[in-house]
Structure formats: structure tokens, C-alpha cells
Design an enzyme around this catalytic site. Structure first.
Site, mmCIF file in Angstrom:
data_model
loop_
_atom_site.group_PDB
_atom_site.id
_atom_site.type_symbol
_atom_site.label_atom_id
_atom_site.label_comp_id
_atom_site.label_asym_id
_atom_site.label_seq_id
_atom_site.Cartn_x
_atom_site.Cartn_y
_atom_site.Cartn_z
ATOM 1 N N ARG A 229 20.140 78.014 65.093
ATOM 2 C CA ARG A 229 20.085 78.395 66.502
ATOM 3 C C ARG A 229 18.955 77.611 67.153
ATOM 4 O O ARG A 229 17.970 77.241 66.489
ATOM 5 C CB ARG A 229 19.783 79.892 66.649
ATOM 6 N N HIS A 277 26.729 72.012 70.241
ATOM 7 C CA HIS A 277 27.055 73.248 69.507
ATOM 8 C C HIS A 277 28.512 73.231 69.011
ATOM 9 O O HIS A 277 29.304 74.148 69.294
ATOM 10 C CB HIS A 277 26.802 74.486 70.395
HETATM 11 C C1 OXD Z 1 28.663 81.103 65.325
HETATM 12 C C2 OXD Z 1 28.466 79.960 66.243
HETATM 13 O O1 OXD Z 1 27.766 81.918 65.150
HETATM 14 O O2 OXD Z 1 29.456 79.392 66.730
HETATM 15 O O3 OXD Z 1 29.754 81.181 64.749
HETATM 16 O O4 OXD Z 1 27.332 79.575 66.505
#
Ligand code: OXD
Length: 314
Positions: A229, A277
Site C-alpha cells: 500500500r 495500482h
Molecule cells: C487488493 C488490491 O487489495 O487491489 O486486492 O489492492
């Protein structure tokens, strides 16, 4: 009875299609469109507006639309799943997610290992200059986070010929992957990792774990890959570590603010590879059976699959 999606910034079309294909009779609602809140048994959520889950009196299951649940935990009114009568909280665990993540990581590692960043920069200057190849034996890959995704990535990188070790919060034997655990063993793990991959869940313990202190413990000129993250990384510290040569580069798929703002210094940084992402995106067709299986379990009073541990925050 029905299920609902509560995911303001996501398109639900392919999710609804995948679920309807398996169960055409399933009643599906999409928040915020008006629907009787009392009919909802299961909510599929991603970045739900805080407090909204309280409106659903019959909710038996809150399901994250991904592997991570940190987006749920930012809601102070999230019902505690350990208390009787409250909905269970589950996440999606999927082999395709793990496979896609390991593919992305293999690509990111090879991009660095085969020095593509250097050749891309050379191309801009019409410059033909081969570098000496790097040796796989001298390049240890350290993976922080050895859950389902971390293990799959470790095995795929091992198959590609790399030496891989891992670090996790608590001790656990993981076949063929030398594993360090806890804060006590973090420094020795870091001292070996020429390529550091972050695949940790975001918790109070792991927030900003990728910081100047961490970078200073890696072998000089190590490479960072963050697919956990954005909040795992202290962004200013990454820029300093790159300037100082502590790190030779970074590949980032996640950011503190997403989409990454247009004026963010990472965009123009020659040593940072950016992807939006996409390292592993949940595939609705692949996870639909798991969602329906949990709905069935809920209706028949069985325990649900892939429940989270709220105390551990993952
Ligand atoms: C997840 C994401 O947690 O896409 O699956 O980040």
C-alpha cells in the site's frame, strides 16, 4: 433477500455479470440507489463511505472486493466481527490474484536485474553501451509479507533462479523459503535484501515501514518494489534514499494518494518506475464462486471462508 455493492469509485458491471452468470436469480443492488436496507445480507465493499454499513440491520457478511481490508478499517464505525450478532468480515483470496501478482513481481525484478531502466535512458540519447550483466547469485530478493500472495511470488522468483528469503510478523515454517520474523530479525533480513519487495498488509505496525532507517539497513544501492500500500512508504524518505544512492531505484504500484497527483515528484524521477495500482486486479469471474459460496454458508449457518482477524488487521 439480496446483496449490495458499496463501492463508489468502482464500476460493478462485470461483477454483476459474473455473479448473475452463476446465479441468475440472485438479487443485486448497488449503493446508493434506493433499496430497502433490511433486505441486504451481504455487502461487497471497496472504499465505502464511513458509517454507511450501520444502515443495514440484517447484514451477515461484509466482503472486501480485494485481498486487502485496510479500506474497511478506516471506518471507525465498522462493526467488530468478534462480537456476537455482528456481521463477519471476509476478504477475497484467489489463485488468480496470486498468479498475477507473482507475474508482475517477476517482471519488475527482471526489469531491474536486466538493467532495462539504464537502457531506456540510453535510448533517449541514441547511446549504445552494454553493461556487464549482474549475477543472480549475488542478488538476494527479500519479500516482506509471506501470505498467499507473498508465498506464490517467492516460489515463482525461486523458479526463475533467484535466491529468495522472506520476513513476516510471527514465526512460521514456509517450505523452501528461508523466513525471518518479528522486529528482532528485521535488520538481518534487510541486510541481505538486494531487492526489497513489500507485500505486507497495511496495519498500525507496518504503516511507513519503508523509511530512511529501513533503507539504510539494506545493502548499498538496493532496489525497492512496493506492491503493498502507498502508506507503507514514507515518500520523502524514498527521494532522499535515491539521492544518496542508498537505493538504486524503485518500482511502485501503490501510492499514498491514488491516482498519483500530476505534480508529484515521483512522475519525473528517472529512477522510479510507476504503474497505476495494477499489479494484481481482482477478476470478478474468478472470485464470483467464492462470493456465492459465502452467501450460501451465511444462509445455512456455516462458518464463512476467508474471515479476517480484526486484531491483526488482516
Ligand atoms: C487488493 C488490491 O487489495 O487491489 O486486492 O489492492
Amino acid at each position: 433477500m439480496a446483496i449490495t455493492f458499496i463501492c463508489p469509485d468502482r464500476d460493478t458491471t462485470s461483477w454483476i455479470q459474473a455473479l448473475k452468470e452463476l446465479d441468475p436469480t440472485l438479487e443485486i443492488r448497488v449503493w446508493p440507489k434506493d433499496h430497502p436496507r433490511a433486505e441486504i445480507e451481504l455487502a461487497l465493499t471497496w472504499n465505502h463511505p464511513k458509517g454507511v454499513l450501520q444502515e443495514y440491520p440484517s447484514l451477515g457478511c461484509i466482503c472486501s472486493m480485494g485481498a486487502g481490508i485496510d479500506h474497511l478499517l478506516t471506518d471507525p464505525s465498522l462493526p467488530d466481527p468478534d462480537l456476537p450478532g455482528n456481521p463477519a468480515i471476509v476478504r477475497l483470496v484467489d489463485q488468480k490474484l496470486a498468479w498475477d501478482m507473482s507475474e508482475y513481481l517477476l517482471l519488475a525484478v527482471l526489469h531491474h536485474f536486466r538493467q532495462f531502466n539504464f537502457y531506456q535512458a540510453q535510448k533517449k540519447e541514441n547511446n549504445w553501451q552494454p553493461l556487464l550483466p549482474l549475477g543472480k547469485k549475488e542478488m538476494v530478493i527479500g519479500i516482506m509479507g509471506l501470505g498467499q500472495l507473498g508465498k506464490a511470488a517467492a516460489k515463482r522468483l525461486q523458479k526463475a533462479g533467484f535466491y529468495v528469503c522472506g520476513w513476516r510478523d510471527s514465526p512460521k515454517e514456509i517450505d523452501t523459503i528461508p523466513t525471518f520474523h518479528g522486529r528482532d530479525q528485521l535488520d538481518v533480513f534487510l541486510s541481505r535484501a538486494h531487492i526489497l519487495i513489500c507485500l505486507l498488509p497495511l496495519t498500525r505496525q507496518t504503516r511507513q515501514i519503508l523509511n530512511q532507517d529501513t533503507f539504510s539497513k539494506l545493502p548499498h544501492g538496493a532496489y525497492l518494489i512496493n506492491v503493498g500500500r502507498g502508506d507503507h512508504l514514507k515518500e520523502a524518505d524514498l527521494l532522499t534514499a535515491l539521492d544518496q544512492g542508498l537505493l538504486s531505484g524503485a518500482c511502485l504500484d501503490v501510492f499514498q494518494t491514488e491516482p498519483l497527483p500530476g505534480d508529484h515528484p515521483f512522475w519525473q524521477h528517472p529512477k522510479i518506475v510507476i504503474t497505476p495500482h495494477i499489479s494484481s486486479q481482482t477478476n470478478p469471474t474468478s472470485v464470483a464462486p467464492q462470493i456465492l459460496s459465502n452467501l450460501d454458508r451465511l444462509r445455512t449457518g456455516k462458518s464463512l471462508l476467508n474471515q479476517i482477524n480484526i486484531k491483526k488487521e488482516y
